[in-house]
Structure formats: C-alpha cells, structure tokens
Design a protein around this motif. Sequence first.
Motif, PDB file in Angstrom:
ATOM      1  N   ASP A 146      -4.838 -14.908   2.839  1.00 45.25           N
ATOM      2  CA  ASP A 146      -6.045 -14.307   3.454  1.00 45.25           C
ATOM      3  C   ASP A 146      -5.890 -13.085   4.341  1.00 45.25           C
ATOM      4  OD1 ASP A 146      -7.880 -16.160   2.444  1.00 45.25           O
ATOM      5  OD2 ASP A 146      -7.289 -17.695   3.683  1.00 45.25           O
ATOM      6  N   VAL A 147      -4.717 -12.529   4.393  1.00 39.66           N
ATOM      7  CA  VAL A 147      -4.262 -11.371   5.301  1.00 39.66           C
ATOM      8  C   VAL A 147      -4.325 -10.429   4.475  1.00 39.66           C
ATOM      9  CG1 VAL A 147      -2.792 -10.231   6.850  1.00 39.66           C
ATOM     10  CG2 VAL A 147      -3.227 -12.618   7.181  1.00 39.66           C
ATOM     11  N   VAL A 148      -5.189  -9.216   4.647  1.00 47.50           N
ATOM     12  CA  VAL A 148      -5.285  -7.830   3.962  1.00 47.50           C
ATOM     13  C   VAL A 148      -4.431  -6.695   4.640  1.00 47.50           C
ATOM     14  CG1 VAL A 148      -7.055  -8.539   2.475  1.00 47.50           C
ATOM     15  CG2 VAL A 148      -7.412  -7.246   4.634  1.00 47.50           C
ATOM     16  N   ASP A 149      -4.624  -6.653   5.932  1.00 52.11           N
ATOM     17  CA  ASP A 149      -3.763  -6.030   6.652  1.00 52.11           C
ATOM     18  C   ASP A 149      -3.337  -6.368   7.996  1.00 52.11           C
ATOM     19  OD1 ASP A 149      -2.723  -3.206   7.294  1.00 52.11           O
ATOM     20  OD2 ASP A 149      -4.612  -2.256   7.624  1.00 52.11           O
ATOM     21  N   ASP A 180       5.829  -7.448  -1.403  1.00 51.59           N
ATOM     22  CA  ASP A 180       4.759  -8.135  -2.230  1.00 51.59           C
ATOM     23  C   ASP A 180       3.949  -7.166  -2.880  1.00 51.59           C
ATOM     24  OD1 ASP A 180       3.778  -7.363   0.635  1.00 51.59           O
ATOM     25  OD2 ASP A 180       1.933  -8.034  -0.140  1.00 51.59           O
ATOM     26  N   LEU A 181       3.681  -5.958  -2.046  1.00 55.11           N
ATOM     27  CA  LEU A 181       2.976  -4.725  -2.733  1.00 55.11           C
ATOM     28  C   LEU A 181       3.701  -4.103  -3.664  1.00 55.11           C
ATOM     29  CD1 LEU A 181       0.550  -3.163  -2.486  1.00 55.11           C
ATOM     30  CD2 LEU A 181       1.614  -1.660  -0.605  1.00 55.11           C
ATOM     31  N   VAL A 213       0.309   6.961   0.151  1.00 56.23           N
ATOM     32  CA  VAL A 213       0.722   5.963   1.329  1.00 56.23           C
ATOM     33  C   VAL A 213       0.525   4.566   1.138  1.00 56.23           C
ATOM     34  CG1 VAL A 213       0.672   8.138   2.916  1.00 56.23           C
ATOM     35  CG2 VAL A 213      -1.168   6.321   2.838  1.00 56.23           C
ATOM     36  N   PRO A 214       1.567   3.739   1.746  1.00 58.38           N
ATOM     37  CA  PRO A 214       1.139   2.214   1.159  1.00 58.38           C
ATOM     38  C   PRO A 214      -0.175   1.725   1.432  1.00 58.38           C
ATOM     39  CG  PRO A 214       3.268   2.680   2.670  1.00 58.38           C
ATOM     40  CD  PRO A 214       2.360   3.872   2.583  1.00 58.38           C
ATOM     41  N   VAL A 215      -0.968   2.031   2.358  1.00 63.61           N
ATOM     42  CA  VAL A 215      -2.234   1.566   2.749  1.00 63.61           C
ATOM     43  C   VAL A 215      -3.359   2.031   1.502  1.00 63.61           C
ATOM     44  CG1 VAL A 215      -3.293   3.233   3.966  1.00 63.61           C
ATOM     45  CG2 VAL A 215      -4.001   1.052   4.179  1.00 63.61           C
ATOM     46  N   GLN A 216      -2.894   3.165   0.642  1.00 57.81           N
ATOM     47  CA  GLN A 216      -3.782   3.434  -0.329  1.00 57.81           C
ATOM     48  C   GLN A 216      -3.440   2.490  -1.599  1.00 57.81           C
ATOM     49  OE1 GLN A 216      -2.813   7.846  -0.039  1.00 57.81           O
ATOM     50  NE2 GLN A 216      -4.899   8.107   0.044  1.00 57.81           N
ATOM     51  N   TYR A 217      -2.029   2.377  -1.580  1.00 63.92           N
ATOM     52  CA  TYR A 217      -1.732   1.330  -2.608  1.00 63.92           C
ATOM     53  C   TYR A 217      -2.426   0.035  -2.732  1.00 63.92           C
ATOM     54  CZ  TYR A 217       1.744   4.632  -4.861  1.00 63.92           C
ATOM     55  OH  TYR A 217       2.293   5.938  -5.408  1.00 63.92           O
ATOM     56  N   ARG A 218      -2.161  -0.340  -1.377  1.00 63.91           N
ATOM     57  CA  ARG A 218      -2.656  -1.601  -1.242  1.00 63.91           C
ATOM     58  C   ARG A 218      -4.223  -1.948  -1.588  1.00 63.91           C
ATOM     59  NH1 ARG A 218      -0.690  -5.970   0.723  1.00 63.91           N
ATOM     60  NH2 ARG A 218       1.160  -4.844   1.691  1.00 63.91           N
ATOM     61  N   ARG A 219      -5.193  -0.913  -1.000  1.00 61.81           N
ATOM     62  CA  ARG A 219      -6.542  -0.641  -1.366  1.00 61.81           C
ATOM     63  C   ARG A 219      -6.738  -0.591  -2.828  1.00 61.81           C
ATOM     64  NH1 ARG A 219      -8.070   3.193   3.906  1.00 61.81           N
ATOM     65  NH2 ARG A 219      -7.577   1.634   5.309  1.00 61.81           N
TER      66      ARG A 219
END
Length: 508
Positions: free
Chosen positions: A427-430, A283-284, A249-255
């Motif tokens: 500076d925004v990660v989520d 961006d991701l 899921v996208p949050v996993q890719y981002r992390r």
Amino acid sequence: MQPAAVPDEQFIDLPAAIRRHAAENPGAPALVAEDQVLDWAGFGDRVARTARLLEGQGVRPGDVVASLAGTSPDHVVVYMASLWLGACMAPLPLGAHPDALAGMANDCGAGVILADAEQVPLASGLSIATVIDLSTLDKALATLAPLPPRTASPGDAFDIIYSSGTTGTPKGIQHDHRFRSRQNIRLKGYGLGRDSVALVSTPVYSNTTLALLLPMIAHGGRMVLMRKFNEERFLELCEAHRVTHMMLVPVQYRRLLAHPRFDAFDLTSCQVKLSTSAPLTPDLVRDALARWPGRLVNIYGMTEGGVSAILDCGAFPDKLHTVGRAINGAVIRILDAEGNALPPGEVGEVVGHSPTIMTGYRNAPDKTREASWRSPDGLDFIRSGDMGKLDEDGFLVLLDRSKDMIISGGFNIYAVDLERVLLEHPDVVDCAVIGIPSARWGETPLGLVVARPDSGVTPKQICEWANARLGKIQRLSAVELRAELPRSSIGKVLKRELRAPYLAAAPE
C-alpha cells in the motif's frame, strides 16, 4: 581539475554537427513539440539567426548567455545559438527562489537573458542588462541573416549548470566542450543516430535532460519535447512517435508503471530507457523489465562529473541493489573520514575520477578544492557526498548522502535501507525516511509515506510491518502519512524541507 587522459581525435563540435545534419538530412524532423516542428534545415537556420541576434546585443566569444525558460524548441535553439557564436550558456532553473536566481545572475555574469513571456518580469529584475522575450523571437529573427558558426575547441567554455536552490546561491558547475563531447561520444554506444527518437520530459536547464538531449543533437536524431510531464500524454507520445530512447528519473518510471492504462500502449519501439538523479529500487526495476520493452540502464553520476557508474539492469539481475560499476576510463574509490582509500565491503564516501570532470565551480576556487581529492598516484577525484561501498565484483552500493545519514544512539542508519523496505509494502507508493531530534537517541528515523489511495492502511500498521523486517537498530520511531512528498524539478525528494519543521520544533 584534470579529467582522465583520453585522446580528443573524435571531438564533436556541436554547432558543426548541427550544420552537417542540416546539410545532409534537411527535411528530417529535429525538434517536435505540440505546437511546433523544426526540421534539421529549419533548426540550423534558426540557430544561426539567433546567434546573429545575440551578436547584435553585444555577445562575444567567451561571454555568458543566460536563459529562464521551459522545455521548448526555442530554448534548445537559444542554447545552441550561444555555442554557435562561441559563448557559454547558463540556463537558470525555473522555480528557484528569486533571491537564488539573483545570486546566479550575479555569479554567471551574463549580459543577455532570453526568457519565456511569463518569466520576463522575473528576468527583468535580475542584474542582466538585456532581456529578450522568446515569444517575440520570430519577429526579431525575420530580417537577420544567418551567422556562420565559430569553430569550437575542446577547452572552450560550454555551459554553467546551477541547481535549483531555495534562498542561497547554488554553485555554478562549469563544463567545457571536451566534457560535453566525451559524453556525446559515450552515449552513442546506446544506439543513438539519425533514426533515433528521444522523448524529453524533464527541464532543459537540468543536467539530467542535457545528458541525452545534447547527444541526440550531436548524432542527428529526433527530439520530442514535453513542456510538462504527464503520464498519459507521455505514453501517448511514446506510441505515436515510436520513441526509441528516453532519460527519466525514478519517480517518473514509478508513476508511468502505476498508470492504469500503461499496458494498453504500444511501447515496442523502445530500445533504451535511461534513468538517473536517484537510485532505482529493485522492485521498480523488476516491474519495468517485465512490462516495458527495451534495455533499462541506471546511470549514477554528478553534474560535476568524476563519479560515473552504469548498471545495465537486465544484464545483472543479481546486482539491482547496486548502481553498477565504473564506466570505461573511470575509477571509483571509497574514502574514510581521514581521506584514506578503503577496501571492498567497507563503507565511506564515494569519490570518482573519469574522462568527464568539470573545470570547477564558477567564481569559487575554495569550493572547487573542497569538492576534490587527489589520490597518492596524482589523480583528481570528485567527492560525491554519498556514502557507499564497493562489493567484491566492483559494483557500487549506495547508502545515503553523508549529510542525510541518521546517527541514532551512536549507530549509523542509512535511510535508503529503510525506504527500500517501506516501498515493498503493497500500500506504499512513495516514501522518505528522515532523522528527527530525539532526547533519548540524539536522532531517530521517521518514515513519511504516501499510501495507495483508498487503501485504508494506518501509519501504525505500516510502521509495525516495516519494523518487523528491519534490524533492531534500524527501526522506525513512527510513520506519518502524506498526500505527496516535496520534490525538485527532476524528482529528487527535498529532505531538507521535510526535516525543517521537526528541527524548528526541537528544544534548544
């Protein structure tokens, strides 16, 4: 509900596929976990003997078997064993409220539930007669003979998938073998086969996981299971097992991409990275395409089926703001509030018709009817609840869940547009944007932001930066910093939880 007319000559009977892989490729690893490895012969034998165990507990073809377990080889074995004897599987979601679980247990009507040892007390409190502790499975199977598999038919019940829920009873989404077979055939197009290695890092009870796990079983690949997702361990396993496929899921890719040692790992074995459950932000996608080998494919769909679009991100770099086009055999339309189809460029509710459509919600014919729309040409569509539009090339642009749309001063504001801007801030990660009550505007958008550690950025600075890039009617009323955002087990932001305190504090 009727799926698109597709011949079933290629129908995949999953238990028969397991038996074939066990005979033709017996020593090859099938399921791999930290403390357990099952080759195909062992997997097939364990499934057949677990089916015998279920039969001894009174389970018959057409019955429902439930589970309350994590991501483990034995949970996969239980799933397949239920199908092996012709039963239907209902994997109940870990982390759901006990009241919601009780509702699911009543709704699915299972007579047997298999649970991890730590879940046995909770399982024992449900209205299910027989509870089997998975930690005792070895002992229970020791004296049992394998049960021959029952031949499946396309219309046989396969599984019932529930969302996690809080205190209410989520709807039980029913799939038949035809639904799953067609998914399994479609996923083979991404190169799945006996040389494939998939890393499974989301829960077995989630349709996100099943969308890759079941095709891997069908086509005889190796599945590496993670009981709990961890960025460093995920990357280690990718490298060690030469992983070729994954569904994240996208949050996993981002992390993962934010991990400080990401670029130190050898990920060159990766062929296809699949993403679903939420839109990937441009961006991701660009970061993943630049730094992670293999294709990146975004899948937009629903557990109910019907709505189904694919975006091969590397092939369409100018369409990263979309979720792709309808898959072969599928149709996506946009409806206005009166149920009329809209032309490209117009915003409305997304509905879809495809070869894979649920048979309906369990024990809820009225809700099944509410979720469907029949076109003038007689096709059954599933309503997504998402707002979107089709561009001139047939690519779907998602805007928001209809229930999450913010109406401020009479204007529709789509949170996803604001979230995309916030995520461009260095500076925004989520982040998440929600509508909160406003005496002046009715609703007003509020940005909830997780900032990069030690950045020192203030909410006011982020708000001013974002508003300088947003249209006048889109502007955020404020930004608040959060340590983290509440998410479901598959990474969806729980906006209902975020909105609750603001709604409770609003004057009557």
